[in-house]
Write a protein that holds these residues in place. Sequence first.
Motif, PDB file in Angstrom:
ATOM      1  N   PHE A 147      -8.448  -7.449  -3.832  1.00  0.00           N
ATOM      2  CA  PHE A 147      -7.090  -7.379  -3.300  1.00  0.00           C
ATOM      3  C   PHE A 147      -7.077  -7.573  -1.790  1.00  0.00           C
ATOM      4  N   SER A 148      -6.064  -8.305  -1.340  1.00  0.00           N
ATOM      5  CA  SER A 148      -5.805  -8.424   0.091  1.00  0.00           C
ATOM      6  C   SER A 148      -4.299  -8.559   0.261  1.00  0.00           C
ATOM      7  N   LEU A 149      -3.847  -8.282   1.461  1.00  0.00           N
ATOM      8  CA  LEU A 149      -2.425  -8.384   1.775  1.00  0.00           C
ATOM      9  C   LEU A 149      -2.152  -9.774   2.332  1.00  0.00           C
ATOM     10  N   HIS A 150      -1.194 -10.463   1.745  1.00  0.00           N
ATOM     11  CA  HIS A 150      -0.798 -11.802   2.191  1.00  0.00           C
ATOM     12  C   HIS A 150       0.423 -11.649   3.098  1.00  0.00           C
ATOM     13  N   ILE A 151       0.189 -11.792   4.393  1.00  0.00           N
ATOM     14  CA  ILE A 151       1.258 -11.588   5.370  1.00  0.00           C
ATOM     15  C   ILE A 151       1.291 -12.775   6.316  1.00  0.00           C
ATOM     16  N   PRO A 194      -7.607  -7.638   4.522  1.00  0.00           N
ATOM     17  CA  PRO A 194      -8.113  -6.653   3.550  1.00  0.00           C
ATOM     18  C   PRO A 194      -7.257  -5.389   3.591  1.00  0.00           C
ATOM     19  N   TYR A 195      -7.254  -4.694   2.473  1.00  0.00           N
ATOM     20  CA  TYR A 195      -6.528  -3.424   2.423  1.00  0.00           C
ATOM     21  C   TYR A 195      -7.142  -2.462   3.423  1.00  0.00           C
ATOM     22  N   PRO A 196      -6.316  -1.776   4.204  1.00  0.00           N
ATOM     23  CA  PRO A 196      -6.859  -0.712   5.049  1.00  0.00           C
ATOM     24  C   PRO A 196      -7.200   0.480   4.148  1.00  0.00           C
ATOM     25  N   ALA A 197      -8.290   1.135   4.401  1.00  0.00           N
ATOM     26  CA  ALA A 197      -8.721   2.301   3.607  1.00  0.00           C
ATOM     27  C   ALA A 197      -8.555   2.020   2.118  1.00  0.00           C
ATOM     28  N   PRO A 198      -9.289   1.051   1.581  1.00  0.00           N
ATOM     29  CA  PRO A 198      -9.048   0.603   0.197  1.00  0.00           C
ATOM     30  C   PRO A 198      -9.203   1.690  -0.868  1.00  0.00           C
ATOM     31  N   ILE A 199     -10.141   2.593  -0.698  1.00  0.00           N
ATOM     32  CA  ILE A 199     -10.310   3.653  -1.706  1.00  0.00           C
ATOM     33  C   ILE A 199      -9.129   4.622  -1.660  1.00  0.00           C
ATOM     34  N   LEU A 201       3.087  -8.269  -1.752  1.00  0.00           N
ATOM     35  CA  LEU A 201       2.222  -8.741  -0.664  1.00  0.00           C
ATOM     36  C   LEU A 201       0.795  -9.008  -1.161  1.00  0.00           C
ATOM     37  N   THR A 202       0.405  -8.321  -2.218  1.00  0.00           N
ATOM     38  CA  THR A 202      -0.946  -8.476  -2.760  1.00  0.00           C
ATOM     39  C   THR A 202      -1.032  -9.662  -3.727  1.00  0.00           C
ATOM     40  N   VAL A 203      -0.009  -9.822  -4.547  1.00  0.00           N
ATOM     41  CA  VAL A 203       0.020 -10.897  -5.546  1.00  0.00           C
ATOM     42  C   VAL A 203       1.330 -11.673  -5.370  1.00  0.00           C
ATOM     43  N   PRO A 204       1.407 -12.523  -4.338  1.00  0.00           N
ATOM     44  CA  PRO A 204       2.677 -13.160  -4.021  1.00  0.00           C
ATOM     45  C   PRO A 204       3.225 -14.076  -5.118  1.00  0.00           C
ATOM     46  N   GLU A 205       2.370 -14.604  -5.976  1.00  0.00           N
ATOM     47  CA  GLU A 205       2.861 -15.505  -7.018  1.00  0.00           C
ATOM     48  C   GLU A 205       3.540 -14.769  -8.172  1.00  0.00           C
TER      49      GLU A 205
END
Length: 167
Positions: A72-76, A82-87, A126-130
């Motif tokens: 996962f990543s944020l599409h901005i 990358p996700y901040p503090a992913p856990i 934001l993670t899965v824009p499609e």
Amino acid sequence: MSDINHAPMAHKAGLGSAIRRIESAIAAIPEALPLLALRFAIAVPFFKSGLTKWDGFLTLSNGARYLFTQEFSLHILGSQYPYPAPILMATLAGIGEIVLPILLVLGLGTRFAALGILAMTAVIQLTVPEGWANFHLPWAAMALALAAYGGGQLSLDRLVGLGARKN
């Protein structure tokens, strides 16, 4: 001959009357039923997703850990971050996807639970824009309706005095 000329008009009048009767029947559906349906409709996919994030009580699944740290990543604005503090994000998402749907089904704190789901939907977008047309837009619309109108008469909100009707 005049009967033939008036037949289309009579047909239109009959059709208009039938449409009005159908509209009246639909309008007579108690507001509580569609609100209950919305609560379940939005709760089910989030709860099912939440179940995949756990391997036991507050034990984050390996799959959730992997997705939030590796996939996962944020599409901005055309870039990926990358996700901040992913856990922590995976844990919060997992908790939210279990707790918020339960609150919605019960109709307890409906407006706040719906706002939580709406915020989660924004992050998911934001993670899965499609996914906007098939999933995120309907989820956002359902959450927004519940935030605006509350849980309705068939909710615990109503019993505890949080279900004041919006005029």
